[in-house]
Design an enzyme around this catalytic site. Structure first.
Site, PDB file in Angstrom:
ATOM      1  N   THR A 194      -0.660  -4.399   9.197  1.00  0.00           N
ATOM      2  CA  THR A 194      -1.560  -4.712  10.322  1.00  0.00           C
ATOM      3  C   THR A 194      -1.926  -6.188  10.210  1.00  0.00           C
ATOM      4  O   THR A 194      -3.056  -6.523   9.891  1.00  0.00           O
ATOM      5  CB  THR A 194      -2.845  -3.861  10.284  1.00  0.00           C
ATOM      6  N   LYS A 222      -3.658 -14.928  -6.830  1.00  0.00           N
ATOM      7  CA  LYS A 222      -4.328 -14.435  -8.024  1.00  0.00           C
ATOM      8  C   LYS A 222      -3.246 -14.082  -9.037  1.00  0.00           C
ATOM      9  O   LYS A 222      -2.060 -14.035  -8.669  1.00  0.00           O
ATOM     10  CB  LYS A 222      -5.206 -13.214  -7.692  1.00  0.00           C
ATOM     11  N   ARG A 259      -6.339  -3.230  -5.631  1.00  0.00           N
ATOM     12  CA  ARG A 259      -6.212  -4.665  -5.873  1.00  0.00           C
ATOM     13  C   ARG A 259      -4.803  -4.940  -6.361  1.00  0.00           C
ATOM     14  O   ARG A 259      -4.300  -4.226  -7.223  1.00  0.00           O
ATOM     15  CB  ARG A 259      -7.168  -5.129  -6.973  1.00  0.00           C
ATOM     16  N   GLU A 260      -4.185  -5.982  -5.824  1.00  0.00           N
ATOM     17  CA  GLU A 260      -2.868  -6.339  -6.318  1.00  0.00           C
ATOM     18  C   GLU A 260      -2.992  -6.683  -7.802  1.00  0.00           C
ATOM     19  O   GLU A 260      -3.997  -7.239  -8.240  1.00  0.00           O
ATOM     20  CB  GLU A 260      -2.316  -7.534  -5.542  1.00  0.00           C
ATOM     21  N   VAL A 285       0.827  -1.206   0.000  1.00  0.00           N
ATOM     22  CA  VAL A 285       0.000   0.000   0.000  1.00  0.00           C
ATOM     23  C   VAL A 285       0.863   1.258   0.000  1.00  0.00           C
ATOM     24  O   VAL A 285       0.638   2.185  -0.776  1.00  0.00           O
ATOM     25  CB  VAL A 285      -0.915  -0.002   1.242  1.00  0.00           C
ATOM     26  N   GLU A 311      -7.350   2.327   1.745  1.00  0.00           N
ATOM     27  CA  GLU A 311      -7.096   2.075   0.315  1.00  0.00           C
ATOM     28  C   GLU A 311      -7.941   0.902  -0.155  1.00  0.00           C
ATOM     29  O   GLU A 311      -8.275   0.029   0.628  1.00  0.00           O
ATOM     30  CB  GLU A 311      -5.608   1.819   0.085  1.00  0.00           C
ATOM     31  N   CYS A 348      -5.539  -9.385   2.076  1.00  0.00           N
ATOM     32  CA  CYS A 348      -6.598  -8.562   2.671  1.00  0.00           C
ATOM     33  C   CYS A 348      -7.837  -9.331   3.116  1.00  0.00           C
ATOM     34  O   CYS A 348      -8.211  -9.264   4.283  1.00  0.00           O
ATOM     35  CB  CYS A 348      -7.021  -7.480   1.689  1.00  0.00           C
TER      36      CYS A 348
HETATM   37  C1  UDX Z   1      -8.617  -6.895  -2.303  1.00  0.00           C
HETATM   38  C2  UDX Z   1      -9.688  -5.828  -2.603  1.00  0.00           C
HETATM   39  O1  UDX Z   1     -10.262  -6.081  -3.898  1.00  0.00           O
HETATM   40  C3  UDX Z   1      -9.091  -4.442  -2.528  1.00  0.00           C
HETATM   41  O2  UDX Z   1     -10.089  -3.460  -2.747  1.00  0.00           O
HETATM   42  C4  UDX Z   1      -8.522  -4.322  -1.105  1.00  0.00           C
HETATM   43  O3  UDX Z   1      -8.212  -3.094  -0.716  1.00  0.00           O
HETATM   44  C5  UDX Z   1      -7.400  -5.325  -0.941  1.00  0.00           C
HETATM   45  O4  UDX Z   1      -7.981  -6.613  -1.071  1.00  0.00           O
HETATM   46  P1  UDX Z   1      -6.702  -8.165  -3.624  1.00  0.00           P
HETATM   47  O5  UDX Z   1      -6.569  -8.989  -2.389  1.00  0.00           O
HETATM   48  O6  UDX Z   1      -5.492  -7.607  -4.257  1.00  0.00           O
HETATM   49  O7  UDX Z   1      -7.671  -6.900  -3.356  1.00  0.00           O
HETATM   50  O8  UDX Z   1      -7.387  -9.071  -4.747  1.00  0.00           O
HETATM   51  P2  UDX Z   1      -8.844  -9.302  -5.329  1.00  0.00           P
HETATM   52  O9  UDX Z   1      -8.791  -9.093  -6.782  1.00  0.00           O
HETATM   53  O10 UDX Z   1      -9.882  -8.595  -4.572  1.00  0.00           O
HETATM   54  O11 UDX Z   1      -9.006 -10.889  -5.097  1.00  0.00           O
HETATM   55  C6  UDX Z   1      -9.016 -11.457  -3.785  1.00  0.00           C
HETATM   56  C7  UDX Z   1      -9.243 -12.954  -3.852  1.00  0.00           C
HETATM   57  O12 UDX Z   1     -10.559 -13.236  -4.297  1.00  0.00           O
HETATM   58  C8  UDX Z   1      -8.313 -13.693  -4.810  1.00  0.00           C
HETATM   59  O13 UDX Z   1      -7.928 -14.905  -4.197  1.00  0.00           O
HETATM   60  C9  UDX Z   1      -9.168 -13.964  -6.032  1.00  0.00           C
HETATM   61  O14 UDX Z   1      -8.766 -15.082  -6.764  1.00  0.00           O
HETATM   62  C10 UDX Z   1     -10.527 -14.164  -5.377  1.00  0.00           C
HETATM   63  N1  UDX Z   1     -11.651 -13.875  -6.271  1.00  0.00           N
HETATM   64  C11 UDX Z   1     -11.887 -12.584  -6.686  1.00  0.00           C
HETATM   65  C12 UDX Z   1     -12.499 -14.901  -6.675  1.00  0.00           C
HETATM   66  O15 UDX Z   1     -12.316 -16.074  -6.308  1.00  0.00           O
HETATM   67  N2  UDX Z   1     -13.578 -14.587  -7.464  1.00  0.00           N
HETATM   68  C13 UDX Z   1     -13.835 -13.325  -7.883  1.00  0.00           C
HETATM   69  O16 UDX Z   1     -14.846 -13.141  -8.578  1.00  0.00           O
HETATM   70  C14 UDX Z   1     -12.965 -12.284  -7.492  1.00  0.00           C
END
Ligand code: UDX
Length: 452
Positions: free
Chosen positions: A86, A325, A155-156, A11, A152, A264
């Protein structure tokens, strides 16, 4: 405008680089000397598309600096962002560990000079902003400052775009002066008419948890619907489209898969449950989401075993994708960390490849014993099945004929639904995916018999 960004994790680094791109002077501060030395040499501690160039451009432009020394950057800053980790508290129960946030607040307090807004960017439980205020007031009773919360939503893998083109910016602040500084900071986004939501500290803090918990719930909901689809002959992708087109539901985050992971959702859902317990406002839906998601990862290993004729003992499984992901090298809470050990426990040898996550993956004890391979086809040498765990683009168009020639048995288990069942079956594979009807093998052309 001058910014000090405390913490160069995901972040902090992305936000700092993006603020410098807005034209502000940003100094990123971290205690980790090796990390700062690497950043000064232009090396990124994480893989994030576009970040290296963004950092390099702004360093060159004199707007972005890195240091281990907090004093100078803090005393000259209009806004100090606390963006330290955190993690989940080691003592269990899911509470967020705020040690680093409070330590940063104490240190910041010692160097505040003119009016400064101290902004918490780390995801922090409701009430943390006020505690930060108290810590600074006690440490530096004469300091002229306000505390604000600015969570924030990056998304990664898409973090830079998310920062530059957010759906909204959430700001919790208690004074007009603090609100004005934050509004100024985000002024470059006014051009895109980004909504800037101003609220109190608690509301901003809770908005972040509620957003992540809701998204985790949405994913978990569609995952359970996927199970029901499989049991009833429905197709989860069509169901997701059917509900997603309803504007009240929305199309995003309805992709069924092996369960959510990452830095997250797992941490923030647990922390929300813990806060609910403390406040005597139980978050039973989110509690269930956490349990269902944990179980799902185990179920996925069982699904792989079932697709391998009921046993993986003595078999070799080719795993494609280890990160939680695509477009990240982050392995935190990745489903692979549960699925791979479960396969190994059942007697399988796992050969694995990930386009960006190999170095991180090798650090994880859970993956000990895995044979790390050089590319997707290398994993398939003599394997009895391919399992797609992460939907990296390069796995979307595998040469199935080549894959078949390398495998001992042509079995593909696609836990991200990136293939069309009929294509895979037509290539001679047995195919298992998530929440979709198994495709029937291609029909042989019927021999036409003369009717006399
Ligand atoms: C997330 C939030 O989207 C972001 O706003 C926050 O601040 C940080 O956490 P991130 O963890 O980077 O972002 O990835 P994200 O794209 O949200 O995916 C999280 C998990 O959910 C991944 O394991 C992904 O594979 C899974 N996922 C996501 C699904 O299984 N199905 C979906 O439709 C979307």
């Amino acid at each position: 405008m001058r910014i000090a960004m405390i913490g160069t994790g995901y972040v902090g680094l992305v936000s700092g680089a993006c603020f410098s791109e807005f034209g502000y002077h940003v100094t990123c501060v971290d205690k980790d000397e090796r990390k700062i030395a690497a950043l000064l040499a232009g090396k990124m501690p994480i893989y994030e598309p576009g970040l290296e160039d963004l950092v390099a451009n702004n360093v060159r432009g004199g707007r972005l600096e890195f240091t281990t020394d907090l004093a100078g950057p803090v005393s000259g800053a209009d806004a100090v962002f606390i963006a330290v980790g955190t993690p989940t508290d080691r003592r269990g129960e899911g509470y967020a560990d705020l040690t680093y946030v409070f330590a940063a607040a104490e240190e910041v307090a010692q160097h505040l000079r003119d009016y400064t807004v101290v902004v918490t960017k780390s995801t922090v439980p409701v009430g943390t902003g006020r505690k930060v205020h108290k810590i600074i007031s006690e440490k530096a009773p004469r300091a002229d400052f306000d505390v604000a919360s600015n969570p924030e939503f990056l998304r990664e893998g898409a973090a830079i775009n998310d920062f530059m083109r957010p759906d909204r910016v959430v700001v919790g602040a208690e004074t007009d002066r603090a609100r004005a500084v934050l509004r100024d900071l985000y002024r470059p986004l006014f051009l895109n008419e980004t909504p800037i939501l101003m609220s109190g500290l608690e509301t901003a803090e809770l908005t972040k948890y509620a957003a992540n918990a809701f998204l985790a719930t949405k994913i978990t909901f569609i995952n359970e619907i996927a199970d029901l689809c499989e049991a009833t002959g429905a197709d989860v992708q069509e169901v997701a489209r059917g509900i997603g087109l309803d504007g009240r539901i929305g199309k995003k985050f309805l992709h069924a898969g092996p369960g959510y992971g990452g830095s997250c959702f797992p941490k923030d859902t647990l922390a929300l449950v813990a806060q609910g317990k403390d406040a005597n406002a139980p978050q039973r839906i989110v509690e269930t989401v956490v349990a269902v998601n944990d179980e799902r990862k185990v179920q996925m290993a069982n699904r792989i075993v079932a697709a391998c004729d009921g046993s993986v003992r003595g078999k070799t499984i080719a795993v494609l994708g280890l990160t939680f992901k695509p477009n990240t090298d982050d392995m935190r809470e990745a489903p692979s960390l549960d699925i791979v050990p479960a396969l190994q426990k059942n007697g399988a040898t796992v050969r694995a490849f990930d386009p960006e996550g190999m170095a991180e993956a090798k650090k994880h004890a859970e993956l000990a014993g895995t044979v790390f391979c050089d590319n997707a086809y290398d994993t398939m040498q003599g394997a009895d099945a391919i399992v797609i765990l992460t939907e990296w683009n390069e796995f979307r168009s595998l040469d199935l004929a080549r894959a078949k020639s390398l495998l001992r048995t042509p079995v593909l288990i696609d836990l991200r639904n990136i293939y069309r069942p009929e294509d895979v079956v037509a290539a001679g594979f047995s195919y298992t995916s998530v929440g979709r009807r198994p495709a029937s093998p291609p029909k042989r052309p019927r021999s036409v018999s003369a009717v006399g």
